[in-house]
Design an enzyme around this catalytic site. Sequence first.
Site, mmCIF file in Angstrom:
data_model
loop_
_atom_site.group_PDB
_atom_site.id
_atom_site.type_symbol
_atom_site.label_atom_id
_atom_site.label_comp_id
_atom_site.label_asym_id
_atom_site.label_seq_id
_atom_site.Cartn_x
_atom_site.Cartn_y
_atom_site.Cartn_z
ATOM 1 N N TYR A 1 94.336 -2.170 14.674
ATOM 2 C CA TYR A 1 93.686 -3.244 13.935
ATOM 3 C C TYR A 1 94.493 -4.536 13.833
ATOM 4 O O TYR A 1 93.927 -5.586 13.528
ATOM 5 C CB TYR A 1 93.355 -2.775 12.517
ATOM 6 N N ALA B 1 94.365 -10.527 12.527
ATOM 7 C CA ALA B 1 95.275 -9.842 11.619
ATOM 8 C C ALA B 1 94.944 -10.356 10.227
ATOM 9 O O ALA B 1 94.226 -11.361 10.080
ATOM 10 C CB ALA B 1 96.731 -10.132 12.003
ATOM 11 N N GLU C 1 83.993 2.906 14.295
ATOM 12 C CA GLU C 1 84.557 3.818 13.299
ATOM 13 C C GLU C 1 83.464 4.824 12.950
ATOM 14 O O GLU C 1 82.287 4.465 12.938
ATOM 15 C CB GLU C 1 84.972 3.110 12.006
ATOM 16 N N ALA D 1 96.293 -12.214 8.083
ATOM 17 C CA ALA D 1 96.539 -13.631 7.805
ATOM 18 C C ALA D 1 95.976 -14.554 8.875
ATOM 19 O O ALA D 1 96.023 -15.779 8.725
ATOM 20 C CB ALA D 1 98.042 -13.890 7.640
ATOM 21 N N GLU E 1 83.857 -6.620 10.946
ATOM 22 C CA GLU E 1 83.096 -6.756 9.702
ATOM 23 C C GLU E 1 83.273 -8.136 9.062
ATOM 24 O O GLU E 1 83.433 -8.256 7.857
ATOM 25 C CB GLU E 1 83.495 -5.661 8.713
ATOM 26 N N ILE F 1 88.955 -14.887 10.966
ATOM 27 C CA ILE F 1 87.854 -15.746 10.534
ATOM 28 C C ILE F 1 87.416 -15.293 9.149
ATOM 29 O O ILE F 1 87.032 -14.143 8.955
ATOM 30 C CB ILE F 1 86.695 -15.690 11.539
ATOM 31 N N ASN F 2 87.494 -16.197 8.198
ATOM 32 C CA ASN F 2 87.224 -15.897 6.794
ATOM 33 C C ASN F 2 85.730 -16.008 6.532
ATOM 34 O O ASN F 2 85.154 -17.083 6.668
ATOM 35 C CB ASN F 2 88.012 -16.886 5.933
ATOM 36 N N ARG F 3 85.118 -14.910 6.128
ATOM 37 C CA ARG F 3 83.664 -14.928 5.921
ATOM 38 C C ARG F 3 83.242 -15.907 4.829
ATOM 39 O O ARG F 3 82.104 -16.366 4.810
ATOM 40 C CB ARG F 3 83.153 -13.522 5.596
#
EC number: 2.4.1.-
Length: 559
Positions: free
Chosen positions: A92, A120, A262, A122, A161, A125-127
Amino acid sequence: MLFKSLSKLATAAAFFAGVATADDVPAIEVVGNKFFYSNNGSQFYIRGVAYQADTANETSGSTVNDPLANYESCSRDIPYLKKLNTNVIRVYAINTTLDHSECMKALNDADIYVIADLAAPATSINRDDPTWTVDLFNSYKTVVDTFANYTNVLGFFAGNEVTNNYTNTDASAFVKAAIRDVRQYISDKNYRKIPVGYSSNDDEDTRVKMTDYFACGDDDVKADFYGINMYEWCGKSDFKTSGYADRTAEFKNLSIPVFFSEYGCNEVTPRLFTEVEALYGSNMTDVWSGGIVYMYFEETNKYGLVSIDGNDVKTLDDFNNYSSEINKISPTSANTKSYSATTSDVACPATGKYWSAATELPPTPNGGLCSCMNAANSCVVSDDVDSDDYETLFNWICNEVDCSGISANGTAGKYGAYSFCTPKEQLSFVMNLYYEKSGGSKSDCSFSGSATLQTATTQASCSSALKEIGSMGTNSASGSVDLGSGTESSTASSNASGSSSKSNSGSSGSSSSSSSSSASSSSSSKKNAATNVKANLAQVVFTSIISLSIAAGVGFALV
C-alpha cells in the site's frame, strides 16, 4: 574525465537494470478483460495477499512502512506465502529512498508478482480537497521509476478508495487524470507497458457508476484494470446470498480486468474462506480475475493470517482455512491465441445525485509552466512568509479577484491552467492579479509585507503558452508546450482532454487516499482556491522533507 566515466557507468547500469534476464518471471499483460502471461499467452488469475503491516520494518528508530525494503522479513514470509499458493502481493505504500532489490528478486524467484499503490498517506489525492499537482505527480513518478524495471511488478494502483460515497465522487476525476498521466509517463520513459488501475470500495450507491467511470473513454484515459475491496461474503454464505451473483452481473460487460483488490469479511471468526471456491469457479471466472485476501499480518483489526513475534511466524486459523481453500482451486483458463477480447465500450455515467464527476479531466501537471507563470509575475509572495499564513492570504485575495486560474472543479470539469502548481506559485499568481487590477503601484503589492516586487521575465519557450492561457489563467494552450529544464513536455490546458477505513468488515488503515467537491461558480472557485491550498501544502512539505533526506543520504519514514 572522471565525470564522463561515471556518466558512462551510470548509463550502463541503467541499461542493464532495465533488461529482463532468463531468470525473470514473464511480465503480465492485459488483453480485454483478462490478465495473461506474456511468454505463453496463458491466463493469469490473481491469488493474492495484502502484504503490509503498520510497522513493516524499523531503521534507526524510525518506522518505515515498506515491507519490500526489509529482506530479512520478506525472505522469512515468502515460504508462508507460497503455502498459500500466492502469486501476487499488494503493497500500500512505498518508501522510494530505500533499496528494494533483494526482496523483489526473492519474490521473483518465488514466482510472486507485486501490485504497488502509488500513493502514500502523505502523498495522495484527498477526497475532501481533490487536486492533481506537480508535487503529487512527481511522487507517483518516483514510485514508477523505483519499480518499473522489475518484471514481477504486475501493475500500479493510482488510488485506493478515494471516492468512498456519493458526496465525494468528484474526486474520481483527479484519480482518473493520475491514471492517464502515469501511463503516459511510463510510455515516455520507454518502460515496458505496466498496467495502471484503481482500487475502489464497495459502496452500493456508487459502485456501478464508479466502475463505469474508470472503464469508460478512450484507451489513453480509462484504467487498465479495476479492483474492488469486497467484504460481502461473511461466514457460510453462497454465491447468491452473499451478493456475489449481483456483483458479477453488474460487471459482466467490463472491457478491462476486474478483481477483488481486498476480500475476507471477518464478521464471523475464524474466517472460513468458502468464497474462494466461488471466486475461482465457473460462475465468476468469465468476469473476475481472482482476488487479494486481506491481510497477511495480524493487527488490532483482526484480519491477519499470521502473527509475528520478532522473527517468529505463527500461522492462525485463518491461514489454515484459506490455505485449504486456495490450494484446491482449478479455474478454467483462456489463452490469447483463442481468446476474443471484449470490444464493447462502457458509457461514462451521467451526473446526478449519486455521481458528480465530470468526464473532462484535470490537465497534466507541468512544473515548467508553473515556473514560466511565476517568472512572468511582477508581484510575488515573499520568501519569508510562513506557508501556514497562505490560507489567510488566499481567502482575502480571492474575495477581491477571480481565482479560477488556480481552481479545480471535478464536478463542472473546469480546471485552471495553474491548478496543479504549488501553493506558493498559486499565491504569487493571484497576488499579481490583484496588483495589476489595482493599478500596479508599489503599494498594491504589499499585503502587509507578505509580497514583494520582482522584475517580470518571459522566456521565449514560455511566451506562446502564457499568451494562449491568458492573464486570468483560464484558457488553454494548444499543442505541446516544451518548457525544458527538468520538466516534461505536456499540453497545458484548463480543460484536459479525456472521456472522461473500514470497521471489522472493511479494509486497511493504510488506505492511500481521501477527497471532496469543488464548486463551479466564480464565487465558489474563489473559496475553492483557498481550501485547495491545504492539501497542496502538505504535499509541498512532504516533498521537501524527502528531497532533504535524499540529499543527506538518509532513509525517510513513510508514516
